[in-house]
Write an enzyme that holds these catalytic residues in place. Structure first.
Site, short mmCIF file in Angstrom:
data_model
loop_
_atom_site.label_atom_id
_atom_site.label_comp_id
_atom_site.label_asym_id
_atom_site.label_seq_id
_atom_site.Cartn_x
_atom_site.Cartn_y
_atom_site.Cartn_z
N GLU A 1 -4.30 7.06 -0.71
CA GLU A 1 -3.00 7.45 -0.95
C GLU A 1 -2.83 6.95 -2.47
O GLU A 1 -2.00 5.53 -2.25
CB GLU A 1 -2.41 6.85 0.11
CG GLU A 1 -1.04 7.83 0.26
CD GLU A 1 -0.12 7.22 1.33
OE1 GLU A 1 0.45 7.97 1.75
OE2 GLU A 1 0.30 6.03 1.22
N ASP B 1 -1.32 0.78 5.67
CA ASP B 1 -1.31 1.14 4.31
C ASP B 1 -1.20 -0.03 3.89
O ASP B 1 -0.59 -1.11 3.41
CB ASP B 1 0.15 1.63 3.77
CG ASP B 1 -0.20 1.99 2.39
OD1 ASP B 1 -0.67 1.00 1.74
OD2 ASP B 1 0.52 3.19 1.81
N GLU C 1 11.74 0.19 0.99
CA GLU C 1 11.22 1.52 1.54
C GLU C 1 12.39 1.64 2.83
O GLU C 1 12.28 2.73 3.51
CB GLU C 1 10.07 1.77 1.46
CG GLU C 1 9.66 1.70 0.06
CD GLU C 1 8.01 3.40 0.29
OE1 GLU C 1 7.84 3.85 0.75
OE2 GLU C 1 7.30 2.66 -1.16
N HIS D 1 1.39 -1.26 1.25
CA HIS D 1 2.64 -2.54 2.32
C HIS D 1 1.79 -3.53 3.04
O HIS D 1 2.74 -4.24 2.74
CB HIS D 1 3.71 -1.08 2.96
CG HIS D 1 3.28 0.29 2.47
ND1 HIS D 1 4.31 -0.31 1.60
CD2 HIS D 1 3.28 1.33 3.28
CE1 HIS D 1 4.06 1.83 1.47
NE2 HIS D 1 3.78 2.11 2.21
N HIS E 1 -4.04 3.47 4.96
CA HIS E 1 -4.03 4.44 3.04
C HIS E 1 -4.51 3.18 2.44
O HIS E 1 -4.57 1.69 2.14
CB HIS E 1 -2.91 3.80 3.34
CG HIS E 1 -2.25 5.27 3.37
ND1 HIS E 1 -0.90 5.92 3.75
CD2 HIS E 1 -3.24 6.93 4.26
CE1 HIS E 1 -0.78 7.00 4.17
NE2 HIS E 1 -1.84 7.72 4.30
N GLU F 1 3.89 4.27 10.67
CA GLU F 1 3.30 3.16 9.34
C GLU F 1 3.86 2.63 8.83
O GLU F 1 5.92 2.73 8.58
CB GLU F 1 3.56 4.74 8.25
CG GLU F 1 3.09 4.02 6.87
CD GLU F 1 2.74 4.79 6.02
OE1 GLU F 1 2.40 5.96 5.78
OE2 GLU F 1 1.32 4.14 4.28
N ARG G 1 -0.90 -0.01 -5.95
CA ARG G 1 -0.80 0.91 -5.53
C ARG G 1 -2.05 2.35 -6.86
O ARG G 1 -2.15 3.41 -6.27
CB ARG G 1 0.39 1.95 -5.95
CG ARG G 1 0.37 2.74 -4.14
CD ARG G 1 2.07 3.23 -3.89
NE ARG G 1 1.73 3.46 -2.53
CZ ARG G 1 2.76 3.75 -2.11
NH1 ARG G 1 4.05 3.90 -2.40
NH2 ARG G 1 2.39 3.95 -0.42
#
Ligand code: LER
Ligand code: MN
Length: 272
Positions: A248, A187, A160, A190, A213, A154, A219
């Site tokens: 997620e 995701d 991060e 991201h 995701h 991922e 988010r």
């Protein structure tokens, strides 16, 4: 057929993180089934603390699949990274990921390498970190293959990690590996930060896309932010994506409402 999953974390140290159901596998599975999800994505704290018989029974009782299993606790709870400068930590990180691959594989599901990728810096060069990642994936990819499942890598946003941020770079990295069993996890949170064009990145991933995701710009559940997901859904159709879109997302305003909103968004976006 694209199917819809929801996350359940069993990791208290992940508090504040983007997971819908928390610390109770039985309750999470019951709620997922009641809301009509096809599958759950589970984040165990460790193999030793995980009751795989309980998961087996819960999946059977609720007619759910396991969509995937996260290795995030390897970093969040145990501070293990595949690119740590300390060889002992790298070895333990590898063993942790391998154990989750075996566990997930026994359910026919892939494991996810996200935050366990770590980062370069603090005395570790980018080249060295990439070499360690390649080495780890060359072992872990075949391990997942032996279970008949892919391994998911991922890309994360720049806050991060500084290793894998974008789909194009990650594909370039994977191309020369001997193992071709590593697929990408896209995701959308991201990707919203890192990609110039999310739909184009999904198209570029093509058959290397293994999991999504399913999350909005902030988010939260899809529909609670400002990402227009229609072009991404179109891209998924064009590449014949047949995996999961998995929520997620932050459990806001409550786990139940985040889950319900996800189901509603999934129905609207994918059944038209
Ligand atoms: C894990 O799937 C992820 O997206 C990371 O941001 C860790 O929370
Ligand atoms: Mn993610």
């Amino acid at each position: 057929m694209i199917r819809c999953a929801v996350t359940i974390t069993l990791v208290p140290e992940a508090k504040g993180g983007p997971f819908v159901f928390w610390e109770d596998l039985a309750a999470g599975c019951a709620k997922a089934a009641a809301l009509g999800f096809d599958a759950v994505e589970v984040f165990p704290r460790s193999i030793e603390e995980f009751d795989s018989k309980q998961l087996k029974n819960l999946l059977a009782t609720h007619r759910l699949q396991l969509a995937g299993m996260g290795t995030g606790a390897g970093w969040v709870a145990h501070k293990l990274r595949l690119t740590d400068p300390d060889a002992t930590i790298r070895r333990r990180a590898h063993d942790f990921a391998a154990a989750i691959i075996d566990l997930a594989g026994s359910f026919g599901a892939p494991a996810i390498i996200g935050s366990m990728q770590g980062r370069w810096g603090d005395g570790v060069s980018q080249e060295q970190a990439m070499a360690w990642m390649a080495e780890a994936l060359e072992r872990l990819g075949p391990r997942a293959h032996a279970q008949g499942v892919p391994l998911l890598l991922e890309p994360l946003n720049r806050y991060e990690t500084n290793l894998f941020n974008r789909v194009a770079d990650t594909l370039e990295f994977l191309k020369p590996l001997r193992t071709q069993n590593v697929k990408l996890l896209g995701d959308l949170f991201h990707m919203n930060i890192e990609e110039a064009d999310i739909a184009a990145a999904l198209r570029l991933a093509g058959d290397k896309l293994g999991h999504i995701h399913f999350v909005d710009s902030n988010r939260q559940a899809v529909g609670f932010g400002h990402t227009d997901l229609k072009p991404s859904v179109q891209a998924l159709r064009e590449i014949n994506y047949a995996g999961y879109v998995s929520a997620e997302v932050l459990p806001l305003p409550s786990p139940e409402e985040a889950a319900k909103q996800t189901r509603e968004a999934f129905r609207k976006l994918f059944s038209e």
